[in-house]
Design an enzyme around this catalytic site. Structure first.
Site, PDB file in Angstrom:
ATOM      1  N   GLY A  13     -52.497  26.776  -9.753  1.00 59.89           N
ATOM      2  CA  GLY A  13     -51.266  27.530  -9.503  1.00 59.89           C
ATOM      3  C   GLY A  13     -51.433  28.983  -9.921  1.00 59.89           C
ATOM      4  N   LYS A  78     -55.235  22.403  -4.398  1.00 61.54           N
ATOM      5  CA  LYS A  78     -55.604  21.194  -3.662  1.00 61.54           C
ATOM      6  C   LYS A  78     -57.134  21.134  -3.509  1.00 61.54           C
ATOM      7  CE  LYS A  78     -52.583  21.725   0.004  1.00 61.54           C
ATOM      8  NZ  LYS A  78     -51.626  22.715  -0.313  1.00 61.54           N
ATOM      9  N   GLY A 121     -57.211  21.915 -14.942  1.00 62.31           N
ATOM     10  CA  GLY A 121     -57.877  21.281 -13.796  1.00 62.31           C
ATOM     11  C   GLY A 121     -59.075  22.098 -13.336  1.00 62.31           C
ATOM     12  N   ILE A 143     -49.144  29.414 -16.932  1.00 58.61           N
ATOM     13  CA  ILE A 143     -47.875  29.875 -17.521  1.00 58.61           C
ATOM     14  C   ILE A 143     -47.385  28.867 -18.550  1.00 58.61           C
ATOM     15  CG2 ILE A 143     -47.130  31.222 -15.509  1.00 58.61           C
ATOM     16  CD1 ILE A 143     -45.028  28.936 -15.057  1.00 58.61           C
ATOM     17  N   ASP A 144     -47.884  27.629 -18.477  1.00 55.94           N
ATOM     18  CA  ASP A 144     -47.397  26.580 -19.382  1.00 55.94           C
ATOM     19  C   ASP A 144     -47.948  26.717 -20.804  1.00 55.94           C
ATOM     20  OD1 ASP A 144     -46.123  25.619 -17.183  1.00 55.94           O
ATOM     21  OD2 ASP A 144     -47.291  23.796 -16.982  1.00 55.94           O
ATOM     22  N   ARG A 188     -44.889  21.209 -17.485  1.00 49.87           N
ATOM     23  CA  ARG A 188     -45.245  19.847 -17.053  1.00 49.87           C
ATOM     24  C   ARG A 188     -45.378  18.905 -18.256  1.00 49.87           C
ATOM     25  NH1 ARG A 188     -47.307  17.209 -12.690  1.00 49.87           N
ATOM     26  NH2 ARG A 188     -46.595  18.988 -11.474  1.00 49.87           N
TER      27      ARG A 188
HETATM   28  O1  F6P Z   1     -49.252  24.381 -14.109  1.00 52.45           O
HETATM   29  C1  F6P Z   1     -48.215  25.247 -14.009  1.00 52.45           C
HETATM   30  C2  F6P Z   1     -47.107  24.723 -13.193  1.00 52.45           C
HETATM   31  O2  F6P Z   1     -46.303  25.832 -13.140  1.00 52.45           O
HETATM   32  C3  F6P Z   1     -46.349  23.494 -13.702  1.00 52.45           C
HETATM   33  O3  F6P Z   1     -45.444  23.755 -14.718  1.00 52.45           O
HETATM   34  C4  F6P Z   1     -45.709  22.979 -12.428  1.00 52.45           C
HETATM   35  O4  F6P Z   1     -45.373  21.625 -12.525  1.00 52.45           O
HETATM   36  C5  F6P Z   1     -46.769  23.228 -11.430  1.00 52.45           C
HETATM   37  O5  F6P Z   1     -47.462  24.394 -11.858  1.00 52.45           O
HETATM   38  C6  F6P Z   1     -46.258  23.376 -10.021  1.00 52.45           C
HETATM   39  O6  F6P Z   1     -47.279  23.742  -9.180  1.00 52.45           O
HETATM   40  P1  F6P Z   1     -47.203  23.825  -7.580  1.00 52.45           P
HETATM   41  O7  F6P Z   1     -45.786  23.727  -7.154  1.00 52.45           O
HETATM   42  O8  F6P Z   1     -47.823  25.136  -7.231  1.00 52.45           O
HETATM   43  O9  F6P Z   1     -48.020  22.704  -7.098  1.00 52.45           O
END
Ligand code: F6P
Length: 366
Positions: A13, A78, A121, A143-144, A188
């Protein structure tokens, strides 16, 4: 003389500050006469697709990008070299391992070093590639703020700022309408954004993934704020929060190569639970979502990202393969990627920020 090539990849992300890292790598590399920097579009896709999509990056290409959100070379969460999605003869999506093809292409292109900017990841992929012989350096991004090897990741403070501004805005509308407002933020597995925004924004309740919540306890803490005519309250909930004994809210998206469970609905579920419990005040929900991932990085994140970029390229020069740059206040250091992905940075029940939250009367739904 042929220059040595270093390839930059941004994966997972996006996050405010990615462009500042890219710019810093390019600027630092141009101080060395024998290196040039390349970028792979959309994480490793640019290297793995049948037709490669790579770009040479120089000072001109990265001029002025330090304050731009997103990433100029694109990203994806992905697939990847070890899980490349392909359609089989039956029309079903399956994954194949393209890592050998990737190694072959790196060799053919004379790419000596790879800098992989990404979260847990992406760094797990870095470790696998390192074990296959790729000369790789990791740069942590999320960002988490859930990576334990570094005091902080860039983009996190910008996300906290965005979330706090949202709480500030909801406080005034909540007060005007005498409502309970629920703000759902990202997070998350770790509740850092929620906890910081709740403290900074003066919320009454904060619910995070690490502490499953008890609805009775929330209702009790809201009572003095939800019964009278002029009362109001603000709740910040992380997307990964769940009730005691319950599951996280969301669904499994049917997108080829997308491995994550799609978290959504935590805030609306809580609104429904509050109503079921007979809370009198009107409840409204705002979901902040990807607004937290976009936009201009605040100065702190630009400085952190720029320092990560400079350090990452210096790790290339020092041939510190298989390592990741980390911030250990006040220094920028290198740590083995395998250690960095072994442990997450969760909000500890004894964390000093939890103590602060309790100290100002924020209910954590315990
Ligand atoms: O890993 C960061 C994050 O912002 C999570 O908090 C969130 O669940 C996820 O990315 C969402 O990612 P995307 O919608 O881009 O798949």
């Amino acid at each position: 003389m042929q220059k040595k090539k270093c390839l930059i990849v941004t994966g997972g992300g996006d996050c405010p500050g990615l462009n500042a890292v890219i710019r810093a790598v390019v600027h630092r590399a141009e101080q060395e006469s024998d290196w040039e920097i390349w970028g792979s579009y959309d994480a490793f896709n640019g290297l793995l697709e049948d037709e490669m999509r790579l770009v040479k990056l120089d000072k001109r290409k990265v001029a002025g990008i330090h304050f731009l959100g997103g990433t100029i070379i694109g990203t994806t969460n992905k697939g990847g070299p070890f899980n490349w999605p392909v359609l089989n003869e039956k029309g079903n999506w399956v994954t194949e391992d393209r890592s050998d093809l990737m190694l072959q292409r790196l060799q053919e292109l004379n790419i000596e070093a790879v800098i992989n900017i990404g979260g847990d990841g992406s760094q797990a992929i870095s470790q696998q590639l390192f074990e296959k012989g790729v000369q790789i350096i990791g740069v942590p991004k999320t960002i988490d703020n859930d990576l334990s090897a570094t005091d902080m990741t860039f983009g996190y403070q910008t996300a906290v700022e965005t979330a706090t501004q949202a709480v500030d805005k909801l406080v005034t509308t909540a007060a005007s309408h005498h409502r309970i407002f629920i703000l759902e933020v990202m997070g998350r597995n770790a509740g850092w954004i929620a906890l910081n925004a709740a403290i900074a924004g003066g919320a009454e309740v904060c619910l995070i993934p690490e502490i499953p919540y008890n609805i009775d306890s929330i209702v009790k803490s809201l009572k003095p704020r939800s019964d009278g005519k002029r009362s109001f309250a603000n709740i910040v909930i992380a997307e990964g929060a769940r009730p005691v004994g319950g599951k996280v809210s969301g669904y499994n998206p049917q997108q080829p190569g997308y491995a994550n469970f799609h978290l959504s609905g935590a805030g609306h579920r809580l609104a429904w639970e509050l109503e079921q419990e007979g809370v009198k005040a009107e409840v409204r929900v705002s979901v902040l979502g990807h607004l937290q991932r976009g936009g201009i990085p605040i100065a702190f994140d630009r400085v952190l990202a720029t320092s990560f970029g400079v350090k990452a390229f210096e790790m290339v020069l020092a041939e510190e393969w298989g390592k990741m740059v980390a911030y250990k206040f006040p220094d920028y250091v290198s740590v083995p990627i395998k250690d960095a992905i072994a442990e997450y940075n969760y909000v500890d029940a004894d964390a000093s920020l939890i103590h602060t939250a309790r100290g100002v009367g924020i209910s954590l739904g315990e």
